[in-house]
Design an enzyme around this catalytic site. Structure first.
Site, short mmCIF file in Angstrom:
data_model
loop_
_atom_site.label_atom_id
_atom_site.label_comp_id
_atom_site.label_asym_id
_atom_site.label_seq_id
_atom_site.Cartn_x
_atom_site.Cartn_y
_atom_site.Cartn_z
N GLN A 25 0.34 -30.52 -4.67
CA GLN A 25 1.80 -30.59 -4.76
C GLN A 25 2.52 -29.59 -3.86
O GLN A 25 3.71 -29.78 -3.58
CB GLN A 25 2.23 -30.42 -6.22
CG GLN A 25 1.76 -31.57 -7.10
CD GLN A 25 2.18 -31.42 -8.55
OE1 GLN A 25 1.48 -30.81 -9.33
NE2 GLN A 25 3.33 -31.97 -8.91
N HIS A 45 -2.28 -42.19 1.76
CA HIS A 45 -2.30 -42.62 3.17
C HIS A 45 -2.42 -44.14 3.24
O HIS A 45 -1.81 -44.78 4.07
CB HIS A 45 -3.45 -41.94 3.93
CG HIS A 45 -3.19 -40.49 4.17
ND1 HIS A 45 -4.20 -39.57 4.31
CD2 HIS A 45 -2.04 -39.79 4.28
CE1 HIS A 45 -3.67 -38.36 4.50
NE2 HIS A 45 -2.37 -38.47 4.49
N ARG A 83 0.06 -19.35 -12.04
CA ARG A 83 -0.95 -20.38 -12.30
C ARG A 83 -0.93 -21.36 -11.13
O ARG A 83 0.05 -22.09 -10.95
CB ARG A 83 -0.64 -21.10 -13.63
CG ARG A 83 -1.57 -22.25 -13.90
CD ARG A 83 -1.38 -22.89 -15.28
NE ARG A 83 -2.32 -23.99 -15.38
CZ ARG A 83 -1.98 -25.28 -15.52
NH1 ARG A 83 -0.73 -25.64 -15.65
NH2 ARG A 83 -2.91 -26.22 -15.53
N HIS A 128 -6.87 -29.84 -10.45
CA HIS A 128 -5.56 -30.44 -10.77
C HIS A 128 -5.48 -31.76 -10.00
O HIS A 128 -4.62 -31.92 -9.13
CB HIS A 128 -4.43 -29.47 -10.42
CG HIS A 128 -3.12 -29.75 -11.12
ND1 HIS A 128 -2.47 -28.82 -11.90
CD2 HIS A 128 -2.34 -30.85 -11.15
CE1 HIS A 128 -1.34 -29.34 -12.37
NE2 HIS A 128 -1.23 -30.57 -11.93
N ASN A 172 -6.73 -29.69 -15.45
CA ASN A 172 -5.37 -29.90 -15.88
C ASN A 172 -5.19 -31.32 -16.40
O ASN A 172 -5.41 -32.28 -15.66
CB ASN A 172 -4.38 -29.68 -14.73
CG ASN A 172 -2.94 -29.82 -15.22
OD1 ASN A 172 -2.47 -29.03 -16.03
ND2 ASN A 172 -2.26 -30.87 -14.76
N GLU A 173 -4.81 -31.43 -17.65
CA GLU A 173 -4.39 -32.70 -18.26
C GLU A 173 -5.33 -33.87 -18.03
O GLU A 173 -4.97 -34.86 -17.38
CB GLU A 173 -2.99 -33.09 -17.76
CG GLU A 173 -1.92 -32.09 -18.15
CD GLU A 173 -0.55 -32.49 -17.61
OE1 GLU A 173 -0.45 -33.42 -16.81
OE2 GLU A 173 0.43 -31.86 -18.04
N ASN A 315 0.61 -27.89 -22.42
CA ASN A 315 1.68 -28.35 -21.52
C ASN A 315 2.65 -29.20 -22.33
O ASN A 315 2.23 -30.14 -23.00
CB ASN A 315 1.10 -29.21 -20.39
CG ASN A 315 0.23 -28.43 -19.42
OD1 ASN A 315 0.00 -27.24 -19.60
ND2 ASN A 315 -0.25 -29.10 -18.40
N TYR A 317 6.56 -31.17 -22.23
CA TYR A 317 7.78 -31.57 -21.52
C TYR A 317 8.79 -32.27 -22.41
O TYR A 317 9.98 -32.06 -22.30
CB TYR A 317 7.44 -32.49 -20.33
CG TYR A 317 6.77 -31.76 -19.21
CD1 TYR A 317 7.52 -31.19 -18.18
CD2 TYR A 317 5.38 -31.59 -19.18
CE1 TYR A 317 6.91 -30.48 -17.16
CE2 TYR A 317 4.76 -30.88 -18.16
CZ TYR A 317 5.53 -30.33 -17.16
OH TYR A 317 4.93 -29.62 -16.16
N GLU A 382 2.57 -25.20 -19.16
CA GLU A 382 3.60 -25.90 -18.38
C GLU A 382 4.75 -26.26 -19.29
O GLU A 382 4.56 -26.71 -20.41
CB GLU A 382 3.07 -27.20 -17.74
CG GLU A 382 2.17 -27.00 -16.55
CD GLU A 382 1.70 -28.33 -15.93
OE1 GLU A 382 2.42 -29.35 -16.03
OE2 GLU A 382 0.61 -28.32 -15.35
C1 GBE Z 1 2.46 -32.46 -15.39
O1 GBE Z 1 2.12 -33.77 -15.63
C2 GBE Z 1 1.57 -32.06 -14.26
O2 GBE Z 1 0.60 -31.11 -14.65
C3 GBE Z 1 2.28 -31.60 -13.03
O3 GBE Z 1 1.43 -31.70 -11.95
C4 GBE Z 1 3.56 -32.38 -12.87
O4 GBE Z 1 4.18 -32.07 -11.65
C5 GBE Z 1 4.44 -32.05 -14.03
O5 GBE Z 1 3.82 -32.32 -15.25
C6 GBE Z 1 5.78 -32.77 -14.02
O6 GBE Z 1 5.61 -34.14 -14.15
O7 GBE Z 1 7.55 -44.65 -16.79
O8 GBE Z 1 9.12 -42.84 -16.44
O9 GBE Z 1 7.59 -42.77 -18.30
C7 GBE Z 1 6.02 -41.25 -16.45
C8 GBE Z 1 2.99 -34.58 -16.29
C9 GBE Z 1 5.16 -40.58 -15.40
C10 GBE Z 1 2.37 -35.94 -16.46
C11 GBE Z 1 5.12 -38.38 -16.29
C12 GBE Z 1 3.28 -39.23 -15.06
C13 GBE Z 1 4.26 -37.29 -16.84
C14 GBE Z 1 2.42 -38.13 -15.59
C15 GBE Z 1 6.66 -42.43 -15.84
N1 GBE Z 1 4.33 -39.55 -16.00
N2 GBE Z 1 3.23 -36.96 -15.91
S1 GBE Z 1 7.80 -43.22 -16.90
#
Ligand code: GBE
Length: 479
Positions: A25, A45, A83, A128, A172-173, A315, A317, A382
């Site tokens: 990233q 790509h 991190r 990651h 990670n995740e 993590n 969100y 996170e």
């Molecule tokens: C984490 O993952 C990651 O560790 C990090 O790399 C990332 O940048 C950060 O969070 C922020 O996203 O149809 O709108 O619900 C959802 C988060 C897409 C995991 C969101 C993809 C959560 C995986 C699409 N998901 N993401 S929708």
């Protein structure tokens, strides 16, 4: 008076604050100095259309060349730790341990040394999501041989960096990147084998994690004295009502999204959660399969994986309401979970489609982990939100204000053992399928400028004050 500081106290003396990024990233330099091709390089790509703005991580924030600026930013923030993740392909271009790439090794040595020279602890994620393409050609995480390759890689990292790195995350995740084996056009490798590829990958990832842990425990911990963990996506799934059905749906959602990974490692019984085992077995049978889509651990393997983490890395969100049904959009809620999820329309929206501001969900997730797994030490690895592109990122300030208030409640009112908090992310960076359209950084990165200059957003001052004073400022106080 609406002070969260006076009602919920301060962050403990030993509480650590930091910020995070991941190699693909932010680093750019995708093919420089001998770096090999990863599955994200290959996928994007070949398929730029998988990303909203058709961009990729080829150059990104150029941290491979600008890591000193990143360390300056962390220093200005007052971060206790950084991190970041290591790109396997920079160290071992094919993923094979007998072919190492010295410039890649030097890069992380330089970054680690620069951090330490500035009083910032390195926290390293080994994986990651950017698997060497060479290993993907062998099947990637669906192939059990990956466990050996990962152990070789982990050994190399402990060997070369463990004298200075005391915090390790193997993965990670896994719930998120295993979806790359279940879906198309999203996560690499975009394999589209739902309900088979994702469980198989998860299974081998858990074993690989345990291998790396035991390796550290046996050979490196005695001298290096560090800690090893695994970062788990731990969003909260709230029952839609207090009906028994909805409460059971919430439990299934938590067990499929978190328990699938955490139960084998953190529970006293070990192995996959009973409800996950039961439902996948039942559905596999109903499909007429000769065996379950969810692989089985031997008794020895259950014991081998159990206890292989020194703390819980959480993590968080956002949150969803759940009831019985089926969800299409959330790969962590596989159809086997028999759960339907929705965001409550009353929850505040953000610049990201999937992130609604639900801070109490963080407190519930922390408490869930605390209760399920016998009160482990928890580090929030996170938490973050994208902004609308302005330096005055007031929405991020308010997001952190409310989430940090919940962390304080979980410590002081609930007695949970939370020891650290990590903002995602230090920099505006390549946000996977959203490309550069979602800006998660505390620092703005000018993507129209080849120099990729970084500029502090308003949230840097806000967080800096919290880190310095260990308390949340009054709501009315200007950041
Ligand atoms: C984490 O993952 C990651 O560790 C990090 O790399 C990332 O940048 C950060 O969070 C922020 O996203 O149809 O709108 O619900 C959802 C988060 C897409 C995991 C969101 C993809 C959560 C995986 C699409 N998901 N993401 S929708």
């Amino acid at each position: 008076m609406s002070s969260s500081a006076t009602t919920t106290g301060r962050f403990p003396q030993d509480f650590l604050f930091g910020s995070a990024t991941a190699a693909y990233q932010v680093e750019g330099a995708w093919n420089e100095d001998g770096k090999g091709e990863s599955i994200w390089d290959r996928m994007l790509h070949e398929h730029p259309d998988y990303v909203r703005d058709r961009q990729n991580g080829d150059v990104s924030a150029n941290s491979y060349h600008l890591y000193k600026d990143d360390v300056k930013a962390l220093k200005e923030l007052g971060a206790h730790f950084y991190r970041f993740s290591i790109a396997w392909t920079r160290i071992m271009p094919t993923g094979e341990a007998h072919k190492i790439n010295q410039p890649g090794i030097d890069y992380y040595n330089n970054l680690i040394n620069e951090l330490l020279a500035n009083g910032i602890q390195p926290m390293v994620t080994m994986y990651h999501w950017d698997l060497p393409q060479w290993l993907q050609d062998l099947g990637g995480w669906t192939n059990p041989i990956m466990v050996d390759y990962f152990e070789d890689y982990a050994r190399f990292l402990f060997e070369r960096y463990g004298d200075r790195v005391k915090w390790w995350f193997t993965f990670n995740e896994p719930s998120v990147f295993a979806a790359g084996y279940a879906t198309e056009r999203q996560m690499a490798p975009s394999l589209n084998k739902p309900g088979v590829g994702d469980y198989l990958a998860s299974h081998h990832v858990l074993i690989a994690h345990a291998r790396a842990y035991h390796l550290y425990d046996k050979h490196y911990r005695p001298t290096q004295q560090g800690k090893v963990s695994i970062a788990l996506m731990s969003n909260w799934y709230e029952p839609r009502s207090d009906s028994t059905e909805d409460i059971a749906a919430s439990d299934r959602a938590m067990q499929f999204s978190i328990g699938l990974y955490a139960h084998p490692i953190f529970s006293s019984a070990g192995d996959y959660p009973a409800i996950v085992r039961e439902l996948v077995d039942k559905n596999s049978k109903a499909e007429g399969r000769p065996r379950s889509r969810l692989p089985v651990f031997s008794k020895d393997m259950i014991e081998y994986i159990k206890g292989t983490s020194d703390f819980y890395s959480l993590n968080y969100y956002t949150c969803r309401l759940v009831s019985p049904g089926i969800t299409k959009h959330d790969p962590a809620l596989r159809p086997d979970a028999e759960v339907s999820s929705h965001a409550d329309p009353s929850w505040p929206t953000t610049a990201s489609e999937w992130i609604k501001v639900v801070p109490w969900g963080l407190r519930k997730a922390i408490n869930w982990v605390h209760k399920q797994y016998n009160g482990p030490t928890i580090v929030i690895t996170e938490n973050g939100v994208p902004d609308n592109g302005k330096l005055e990122d007031l929405s991020r300030i308010s997001y952190y204000r409310v989430h940090l208030a919940e962390v304080l409640k979980s410590i002081h009112e609930d007695g949970c053992n939370v020891k650290g908090f990590t903002t995602w992310s230090l920099l505006d960076n390549f946000e996977w399928n959203s490309g550069y359209t979602e800006k998660f950084g505390l620092y703005f990165v000018d993507y129209s400028d080849p120099a990729r200059t970084r500029k502090a957003k308003a949230s840097v001052q806000f967080l800096k004050q919290i880190i310095r004073t260990r308390e949340l400022p009054e709501e009315t106080q200007k950041p």
